[in-house]
Each structure stands twice: as structure tokens, then as C-alpha cells.
Design a protein around this motif. Structure first.
Motif, PDB file in Angstrom:
ATOM      1  N   UNK A 123       0.308  -0.275   5.308  1.00  0.00           N
ATOM      2  CA  UNK A 123      -0.753   0.562   4.748  1.00  0.00           C
ATOM      3  C   UNK A 123      -1.625  -0.237   3.782  1.00  0.00           C
ATOM      4  N   UNK A 124      -1.001  -1.088   2.989  1.00  0.00           N
ATOM      5  CA  UNK A 124      -1.784  -1.920   2.050  1.00  0.00           C
ATOM      6  C   UNK A 124      -2.784  -2.804   2.792  1.00  0.00           C
ATOM      7  N   UNK A 125      -2.352  -3.380   3.904  1.00  0.00           N
ATOM      8  CA  UNK A 125      -3.265  -4.233   4.676  1.00  0.00           C
ATOM      9  C   UNK A 125      -4.434  -3.412   5.212  1.00  0.00           C
ATOM     10  N   UNK A 126      -4.155  -2.159   5.612  1.00  0.00           N
ATOM     11  CA  UNK A 126      -5.239  -1.298   6.074  1.00  0.00           C
ATOM     12  C   UNK A 126      -6.207  -0.948   4.963  1.00  0.00           C
ATOM     13  N   UNK A 127      -5.686  -0.709   3.762  1.00  0.00           N
ATOM     14  CA  UNK A 127      -6.552  -0.399   2.621  1.00  0.00           C
ATOM     15  C   UNK A 127      -7.439  -1.594   2.279  1.00  0.00           C
ATOM     16  N   UNK A 128      -6.849  -2.770   2.254  1.00  0.00           N
ATOM     17  CA  UNK A 128      -7.608  -3.962   1.874  1.00  0.00           C
ATOM     18  C   UNK A 128      -8.592  -4.390   2.956  1.00  0.00           C
ATOM     19  N   UNK A 129      -8.412  -3.880   4.186  1.00  0.00           N
ATOM     20  CA  UNK A 129      -9.344  -4.220   5.264  1.00  0.00           C
ATOM     21  C   UNK A 129     -10.623  -3.381   5.214  1.00  0.00           C
ATOM     22  N   UNK A 130     -10.599  -2.281   4.457  1.00  0.00           N
ATOM     23  CA  UNK A 130     -11.807  -1.456   4.317  1.00  0.00           C
ATOM     24  C   UNK A 130     -12.834  -2.215   3.475  1.00  0.00           C
ATOM     25  N   UNK A 137      -5.492   4.604   7.342  1.00  0.00           N
ATOM     26  CA  UNK A 137      -4.351   5.107   8.101  1.00  0.00           C
ATOM     27  C   UNK A 137      -4.634   5.107   9.598  1.00  0.00           C
ATOM     28  N   UNK A 138      -5.864   5.410   9.981  1.00  0.00           N
ATOM     29  CA  UNK A 138      -6.222   5.351  11.399  1.00  0.00           C
ATOM     30  C   UNK A 138      -6.186   3.914  11.898  1.00  0.00           C
ATOM     31  N   UNK A 139      -6.673   2.981  11.090  1.00  0.00           N
ATOM     32  CA  UNK A 139      -6.719   1.577  11.504  1.00  0.00           C
ATOM     33  C   UNK A 139      -5.335   0.972  11.690  1.00  0.00           C
ATOM     34  N   UNK A 140      -4.350   1.440  10.925  1.00  0.00           N
ATOM     35  CA  UNK A 140      -3.007   0.846  11.003  1.00  0.00           C
ATOM     36  C   UNK A 140      -2.075   1.661  11.881  1.00  0.00           C
ATOM     37  N   UNK A 141      -2.597   2.645  12.598  1.00  0.00           N
ATOM     38  CA  UNK A 141      -1.744   3.473  13.452  1.00  0.00           C
ATOM     39  C   UNK A 141      -0.944   2.649  14.466  1.00  0.00           C
ATOM     40  N   UNK A 201       3.145   2.528  14.620  1.00  0.00           N
ATOM     41  CA  UNK A 201       3.890   2.826  15.844  1.00  0.00           C
ATOM     42  C   UNK A 201       4.954   1.778  16.097  1.00  0.00           C
ATOM     43  N   UNK A 202       4.584   0.509  15.932  1.00  0.00           N
ATOM     44  CA  UNK A 202       5.543  -0.577  16.117  1.00  0.00           C
ATOM     45  C   UNK A 202       6.699  -0.458  15.140  1.00  0.00           C
ATOM     46  N   UNK A 203       6.402  -0.036  13.920  1.00  0.00           N
ATOM     47  CA  UNK A 203       7.453   0.119  12.924  1.00  0.00           C
ATOM     48  C   UNK A 203       8.391   1.268  13.275  1.00  0.00           C
ATOM     49  N   UNK A 204       7.841   2.330  13.855  1.00  0.00           N
ATOM     50  CA  UNK A 204       8.684   3.454  14.276  1.00  0.00           C
ATOM     51  C   UNK A 204       9.608   3.041  15.416  1.00  0.00           C
ATOM     52  N   UNK A 258      -5.830   5.952  21.137  1.00  0.00           N
ATOM     53  CA  UNK A 258      -7.094   5.924  21.879  1.00  0.00           C
ATOM     54  C   UNK A 258      -7.853   7.229  21.727  1.00  0.00           C
ATOM     55  N   UNK A 259      -7.141   8.352  21.734  1.00  0.00           N
ATOM     56  CA  UNK A 259      -7.803   9.646  21.560  1.00  0.00           C
ATOM     57  C   UNK A 259      -8.437   9.766  20.181  1.00  0.00           C
ATOM     58  N   UNK A 260      -7.717   9.306  19.160  1.00  0.00           N
ATOM     59  CA  UNK A 260      -8.240   9.384  17.793  1.00  0.00           C
ATOM     60  C   UNK A 260      -9.480   8.527  17.646  1.00  0.00           C
ATOM     61  N   UNK A 261      -9.428   7.304  18.188  1.00  0.00           N
ATOM     62  CA  UNK A 261     -10.581   6.406  18.065  1.00  0.00           C
ATOM     63  C   UNK A 261     -11.773   6.926  18.865  1.00  0.00           C
ATOM     64  N   UNK A 262     -11.496   7.544  20.014  1.00  0.00           N
ATOM     65  CA  UNK A 262     -12.594   8.119  20.815  1.00  0.00           C
ATOM     66  C   UNK A 262     -13.221   9.287  20.066  1.00  0.00           C
TER      67      UNK A 262
END
Length: 229
Positions: free
Chosen positions: A114-121, A149-153, A157-160, A220-224
Motif C-alpha cells: 500500500x505504501x508503494x501505491x501511495x508514493x506512486x501517486x 488501492x486500485x493501483x496495487x490491487x 492479489x498476489x499476497x492473498x 480489469x473490470x475496475x480499471x475499465x
């Protein structure tokens, strides 16, 4: 292999249930889902602390993350197994011991995702929000986090998927998850370890592959939907 499946498929799926405790694949899924559900809010708080303007909060969260990530999950399980009963004064089941270890472990890893996603904004979005008089925490909650959160989805998933496989370490403290159930079947069959553990490998593969494909479809649905908005 088909003979083993035909005779012992209930053990692989639900353990001894309903004549005994729930186990097998069902318990593995429960552990993984509970671990993710409990670790995600904690990971979010840790990630916010990691990017906080408060220096002592950043340092404390960094120490926590680095210590947990620097330890094998198996060691955390053992620590939880021996420490939690001493802290609570109660006998704690293997299920709750494993769940506590998973939550702590996954929180550290998910917080970095999540931190990486925040810093990527882009910083321009934060600066624009602040220039309009919006507070720091409101900016994080309404501007930065929804995008991050959308960017790191995919990474989440990989972590889950990793969490599902990590539940197999519960075997060492006799948690009746899928690997433990397979070992019980192997002890009953005795002469077919290749078939039994081959079934176990196939079940893990099918579960993790199906989850990955399903989450990729959701991504893919979320990004679309975002692109059309």
C-alpha cells in the motif's frame, strides 16, 4: 490417485467434520480470508504511518515492518504459540495462534504494498488538494488512497495467494488445515504418499490459479469502469 480421492475426499475438503473439527480445504480458506480481512485494516494504518509527516510515527512503523519482514513466518508462528498463552493466561487453540501470526506477518507485507501505491501517486495531486485548504488526512482519505488501492490491487492479489499457501505452516502446530489433512490421509494409506501429496499439490494449484484469474478479472473490470468514468 482416483482411488484415494474417492475414499478420502471428505477429509481433504472438510477434515473430520461433522464428526469432528472442521479442517482441510475449508479451514484453509477460512484462515486465509480471516487473515486478509484482519490484516488489511492494520496494513492500511501502518502504511499511513510510514508516509506520515510525524517523524516518530514513521520511524516506529518502519521498525515494526522491518522486524516482521526480517523474520520467517514459521518463527512468528512459534513465538505466537508460546507467547500468546503466557500473555493471556489462557490455552489458545492452534487456529487462533496461526491466525495471529498470519495477521501480523501479512500486515507488514501488505503495508509496504500500500505504501508503494501511495508514493506512486503524483505529488501534484496532493499539493493541489492542500492548496485548496483540504487537510492532510482528508487528502489521503479522499484523493490518494482510492487511487493507490486500485493501483496495487494486483499486488494485493498476489499476497492473498501467498497467504493461502502460508497456511500450510499451521501443520507444525497441528492446525487441521489442508496439508495436515493430507498428512492424515497419508498416515491411513501408508503406501501411496506420491498420490496423496500429488492430490494436495493439485488442490493448491487449482485454488491459487482460480483465485488469481478471478482477481485479474475484477481488476480489469475496475480499471475499465474508471476509464469510462
Amino acid at each position: 490417485m482416483l482411488e484415494v480421492i474417492a475414499q478420502y475426499w471428505p477429509t481433504f475438503l472438510v477434515g473430520q467434520y461433522p464428526n469432528g473439527p472442521l479442517g482441510g480445504l475449508a479451514l484453509t480458506l477460512i484462515l486465509a480470508m480471516c487473515g486478509l480481512a484482519l490484516s488489511l485494516p492494520l496494513a492500511l494504518l501502518i502504511a499511513l504511518a510510514r508516509v506520515s509527516p510525524i517523524s516518530w510515527l514513521r520511524r516506529a512503523s518502519a521498525v515494526l515492518v522491518n522486524v516482521v519482514r526480517g523474520m520467517p513466518l514459521l518463527m512468528l508462528i512459534f513465538w505466537a504459540y508460546f507467547v500468546i498463552p503466557k500473555l493471556t493466561g489462557e490455552v489458545v487453540s492452534g487456529f487462533w495462534t496461526l491466525l495471529c501470526a498470519l495477521v501480523l506477518y501479512e500486515s507488514a507485507y501488505l503495508s509496504e504494498v500500500i505504501r508503494s501505491g501511495i508514493e506512486a501517486i503524483p505529488r501534484g495531486q496532493t499539493e493541489a488538494s492542500r492548496s485548496l485548504g483540504v487537510g492532510y488526512w482528508t487528502t489521503m482519505r479522499k484523493v490518494v488512497l482510492p487511487q493507490a488501492l486500485v493501483n496495487v490491487l494486483p499486488s494485493m492479489t498476489s499476497q492473498f495467494v501467498s497467504t493461502i499457501k502460508e497456511t500450510s505452516l499451521g501443520y507444525v502446530i497441528s492446525v487441521n488445515e489442508l496439508t495436515f489433512a493430507a498428512n492424515q490421509v497419508n498416515n491411513l494409506v501408508l503406501t501411496k504418499p506420491l498420490q496423496v501429496f500429488g492430490i494436495l499439490a493439485i488442490m493448491y494449484f487449482l485454488l491459487c490459479f482460480s483465485l488469481s484469474r478471478g482477481m485479474n478479472w475484477v481488476d480489469r473490470r475496475v480499471r475499465r469502469a474508471r476509464a469510462m468514468a
